[in-house]
Design a protein around this motif. Structure first.
Motif, PDB file in Angstrom:
ATOM      1  N   GLU A   1      20.658  70.799  11.557  1.00 50.12           N
ATOM      2  CA  GLU A   1      21.978  70.424  12.052  1.00 50.12           C
ATOM      3  C   GLU A   1      21.767  69.639  13.344  1.00 50.12           C
ATOM      4  OE1 GLU A   1      24.824  73.985  10.388  1.00 50.12           O
ATOM      5  OE2 GLU A   1      23.904  74.271  12.362  1.00 50.12           O
ATOM      6  N   PRO A   2      21.643  68.325  13.249  1.00 44.32           N
ATOM      7  CA  PRO A   2      21.247  67.529  14.415  1.00 44.32           C
ATOM      8  C   PRO A   2      22.264  67.507  15.539  1.00 44.32           C
ATOM      9  CG  PRO A   2      21.746  66.123  12.536  1.00 44.32           C
ATOM     10  CD  PRO A   2      21.718  67.516  12.020  1.00 44.32           C
ATOM     11  N   GLU A   3      23.568  67.605  15.231  1.00 51.19           N
ATOM     12  CA  GLU A   3      24.550  67.599  16.311  1.00 51.19           C
ATOM     13  C   GLU A   3      24.364  68.812  17.215  1.00 51.19           C
ATOM     14  OE1 GLU A   3      27.517  66.153  18.695  1.00 51.19           O
ATOM     15  OE2 GLU A   3      26.539  65.142  17.021  1.00 51.19           O
ATOM     16  N   LYS A   4      24.083  69.962  16.608  1.00 47.20           N
ATOM     17  CA  LYS A   4      23.753  71.150  17.387  1.00 47.20           C
ATOM     18  C   LYS A   4      22.339  71.076  17.936  1.00 47.20           C
ATOM     19  CE  LYS A   4      26.634  74.420  14.791  1.00 47.20           C
ATOM     20  NZ  LYS A   4      26.593  75.525  13.801  1.00 47.20           N
ATOM     21  N   GLY A   5      21.526  70.256  17.291  1.00 46.19           N
ATOM     22  CA  GLY A   5      20.125  70.183  17.690  1.00 46.19           C
ATOM     23  C   GLY A   5      19.351  71.399  17.237  1.00 46.19           C
ATOM     24  N   LYS A   6      19.676  71.924  16.034  1.00 45.56           N
ATOM     25  CA  LYS A   6      19.030  73.144  15.563  1.00 45.56           C
ATOM     26  C   LYS A   6      18.450  72.956  14.166  1.00 45.56           C
ATOM     27  CE  LYS A   6      20.308  77.121  16.981  1.00 45.56           C
ATOM     28  NZ  LYS A   6      20.963  78.421  17.181  1.00 45.56           N
ATOM     29  N   TYR A   7      17.432  73.754  13.862  1.00 43.34           N
ATOM     30  CA  TYR A   7      16.843  73.782  12.527  1.00 43.34           C
ATOM     31  C   TYR A   7      16.718  75.228  12.076  1.00 43.34           C
ATOM     32  CZ  TYR A   7      12.515  75.072  14.916  1.00 43.34           C
ATOM     33  OH  TYR A   7      11.586  75.708  15.694  1.00 43.34           O
ATOM     34  N   TYR A   8      16.678  75.403  10.744  1.00 44.56           N
ATOM     35  CA  TYR A   8      16.619  76.730  10.134  1.00 44.56           C
ATOM     36  C   TYR A   8      15.660  76.662   8.952  1.00 44.56           C
ATOM     37  CZ  TYR A   8      21.288  76.582  12.311  1.00 44.56           C
ATOM     38  OH  TYR A   8      22.346  76.399  13.169  1.00 44.56           O
ATOM     39  N   PHE A   9      14.627  77.476   8.945  1.00 48.49           N
ATOM     40  CA  PHE A   9      13.744  77.538   7.786  1.00 48.49           C
ATOM     41  C   PHE A   9      14.320  78.492   6.748  1.00 48.49           C
ATOM     42  CE2 PHE A   9      10.526  75.781  10.722  1.00 48.49           C
ATOM     43  CZ  PHE A   9      10.092  74.746   9.912  1.00 48.49           C
ATOM     44  N   GLU A  10      14.029  78.231   5.482  1.00 55.04           N
ATOM     45  CA  GLU A  10      14.616  78.997   4.392  1.00 55.04           C
ATOM     46  C   GLU A  10      14.098  80.436   4.303  1.00 55.04           C
ATOM     47  OE1 GLU A  10      16.827  77.896   1.337  1.00 55.04           O
ATOM     48  OE2 GLU A  10      17.489  77.143   3.286  1.00 55.04           O
ATOM     49  N   GLU A  11      12.772  80.606   4.367  1.00 57.03           N
ATOM     50  CA  GLU A  11      12.202  81.909   4.051  1.00 57.03           C
ATOM     51  C   GLU A  11      11.516  82.585   5.229  1.00 57.03           C
ATOM     52  OE1 GLU A  11      12.820  83.344   1.325  1.00 57.03           O
ATOM     53  OE2 GLU A  11      13.645  81.663   0.186  1.00 57.03           O
ATOM     54  N   VAL A  12      10.696  81.848   5.956  1.00 54.00           N
ATOM     55  CA  VAL A  12       9.876  82.492   6.980  1.00 54.00           C
ATOM     56  C   VAL A  12      10.087  81.813   8.322  1.00 54.00           C
ATOM     57  CG1 VAL A  12       8.095  83.212   5.351  1.00 54.00           C
ATOM     58  CG2 VAL A  12       7.917  80.989   6.460  1.00 54.00           C
ATOM     59  N   ALA A  13       9.808  82.564   9.382  1.00 51.09           N
ATOM     60  CA  ALA A  13       9.904  82.003  10.720  1.00 51.09           C
ATOM     61  C   ALA A  13       8.814  80.967  10.910  1.00 51.09           C
ATOM     62  CB  ALA A  13       9.760  83.112  11.758  1.00 51.09           C
ATOM     63  N   PRO A  14       9.047  79.938  11.714  1.00 52.89           N
ATOM     64  CA  PRO A  14       8.028  78.910  11.919  1.00 52.89           C
ATOM     65  C   PRO A  14       6.800  79.478  12.621  1.00 52.89           C
ATOM     66  CG  PRO A  14       9.809  78.667  13.499  1.00 52.89           C
ATOM     67  CD  PRO A  14      10.256  79.688  12.500  1.00 52.89           C
ATOM     68  N   ALA A  15       5.652  78.970  12.224  1.00 55.84           N
ATOM     69  CA  ALA A  15       4.400  79.396  12.847  1.00 55.84           C
ATOM     70  C   ALA A  15       4.344  78.921  14.284  1.00 55.84           C
ATOM     71  CB  ALA A  15       3.218  78.826  12.059  1.00 55.84           C
ATOM     72  N   PRO A  16       3.631  79.644  15.151  1.00 51.55           N
ATOM     73  CA  PRO A  16       3.516  79.209  16.547  1.00 51.55           C
ATOM     74  C   PRO A  16       3.031  77.775  16.690  1.00 51.55           C
ATOM     75  CG  PRO A  16       2.654  81.421  16.280  1.00 51.55           C
ATOM     76  CD  PRO A  16       2.946  80.916  14.895  1.00 51.55           C
ATOM     77  N   ALA A  17       2.149  77.343  15.780  1.00 50.95           N
ATOM     78  CA  ALA A  17       1.641  75.976  15.865  1.00 50.95           C
ATOM     79  C   ALA A  17       2.768  74.962  15.681  1.00 50.95           C
ATOM     80  CB  ALA A  17       0.559  75.747  14.818  1.00 50.95           C
TER      81      ALA A  17
END
Length: 432
Positions: free
Chosen positions: A303-319
């Motif tokens: 959602e670029p207006e909010k400036g946010k992203y959401y992954f479907e299944e798992v949290a993003p890796a630290p990398a």
């Protein structure tokens, strides 16, 4: 004078260009400035045609750019002239825009007038040898847009349009991640812009109703499609990297029955032969869901207006998070954020991660868009794809409006395709 100079390297740093190949690839309209040498000319003289509310908003940024001299304004409405002169008190005043165009000392014009007047003004500006910035939508009809684009090519003059998301840090960063496949295959883009208000402006005299509230009448506007959808449809094609094949839609005048003629709610579906789609909707009698473009991939949502992203299944890796942080720190540390051109209209925040560490920035790209226009006029270099993006954004909203009015599913008007490869692809490209 020396303190006021903005050298080219500083400009590129502000845009995140220096040493940033990713940004150049994601935003090809910026790469034109990376190899430009000093031209000997470091200022441009600009005339503003239509210093109404939007025009004065643009002026508020231009007066901060030491390379831009606002030397003239043109309008037929004295209150707009009076307000503009508070920003540019030394500007010469013209009652007829044609007299401004005849002034040979003016290098470029900003056109921020009602939609139905854009065509005659822009075509006249090109004929007068001026570089042009025109607010969106650039034309009242698809044919007007096409003719304006062709005149830009034949004149060799700079042509920018008011598509500020092309310079918004959130969108630039989002599109880099989308095009690299971070969120998987993009199946759809859902865009909407909802408000709750009559969209009217105060009228001091009833005789000025159609003059001041031109957005509400068919003779001068196509309403929500040309005033709002133009921005968000460009985001959809930016994300998907190509143009849709068909459109269908419906518009209605269901709530604001106050004499206006344009729809107060619209919905369009732009479809691809391969199955993807862009949906657009706007309602101005309910603001709960606000403003957003939802880019939907099989691995995640943005959602670029909010400036946010959401992954479907798992949290993003630290990398991945580290990559995001490095990207932002490399490219956007020195961007001079300025005010937005509208108040935030996003819905309430959900779970997810911010694309930028700073969260939702206080900019929509307008200031950087205008800085780039000034730089283009000074260097006489037309940024790649800028005119084409503006052309197609205008075409898409007018095409959708036509589908609503006719109540039909309309194929893409191939006769208005231009010689343009969208983001490096060879699709949807045809010589004019």
């Amino acid at each position: 004078m020396e303190e006021k100079q903005i050298n080219r390297r500083k400009f590129l740093q502000n845009l995140g260009m220096v040493g940033a190949g990713v940004l150049a690839a994601t935003s090809p309209w910026l790469s034109v400035f990376s190899d430009v040498k000093h031209t000997g000319k470091e200022r441009c003289r600009i005339g503003m045609i239509g210093p109404g509310s939007r025009g004065r908003f643009l002026l508020s940024f231009l007066v901060q750019n030491p390379k831009a001299d606002i030397v003239a304004i043109a309008d037929v409405y004295q209150p707009s002239i009076d307000e503009a002169l508070k920003l540019v008190p030394k500007a010469k005043v013209y009652r007829d825009y044609r007299a401004l165009l005849a002034d040979r000392s003016i290098d470029a014009v900003i056109v921020a007038t009602p939609l139905n007047t854009h065509y005659q003004i822009v075509m006249g500006a090109f004929d007068a040898g001026k570089d042009v910035y025109c607010e969106k939508s650039i034309g009242y009809t698809i044919e007007e847009c096409y003719n304006m684009y062709k005149r830009h090519l034949s004149s060799g003059k700079i042509f920018f349009t008011g598509q500020q998301r092309l310079f918004d840090p959130r969108y630039i960063k989002v599109m880099d991640l989308v095009h690299r496949g971070t969120f998987g295959k993009i199946a759809a883009v859902h865009a909407f812009w909802n408000r709750n208000g009559d969209w009217r402006r105060e009228v001091p005299d009833p005789k000025l109703e159609r003059f001041i509230n031109w957005r509400l009448y068919k003779a001068s506007s196509h309403g929500l499609m040309t005033e709002l959808a133009c921005h968000q449809l460009q985001v959809g094609t930016w994300a998907l990297g190509r143009l849709p094949d068909k459109v269908m839609g419906h518009g209605g005048l269901t709530f604001w029955k106050d004499g206006r003629e344009v729809y107060d709610n619209v919905n369009c579906i732009y479809t691809y032969n391969t199955g993807e789609k862009i949906t657009y909707g706007s309602v101005i009698s309910n603001k709960f869901y606000g403003l957003e473009e939802q880019i939907l991939g099989n691995l995640g949502t943005v959602e670029p207006e909010k400036g946010k992203y959401y992954f479907e299944e798992v949290a993003p890796a630290p990398a991945f998070l580290q990559m995001i942080n490095n990207w932002e720190n490399t490219l956007f540390d020195e961007i001079p954020f300025a005010g937005t051109s509208w108040a935030p209209e996003t819905a309430n925040t959900n779970n997810g991660e911010y694309i930028l560490d700073s969260g939702r920035p206080k900019t929509d790209g307008t200031s950087l868009l205008l800085d780039a226009f000034v730089e283009a006029v000074v260097t006489q270099r037309q940024p790649k794809n800028i005119a084409e993006e503006g052309y197609y954004a205008s075409l898409l909203c007018l095409w959708g409006h036509e589908a609503m009015v006719r109540g039909e599913i309309l194929p893409f008007p191939d006769q208005y395709k231009i010689n343009y490869s969208v983001y490096g692809t060879k699709e949807n490209s045809q010589a004019i």
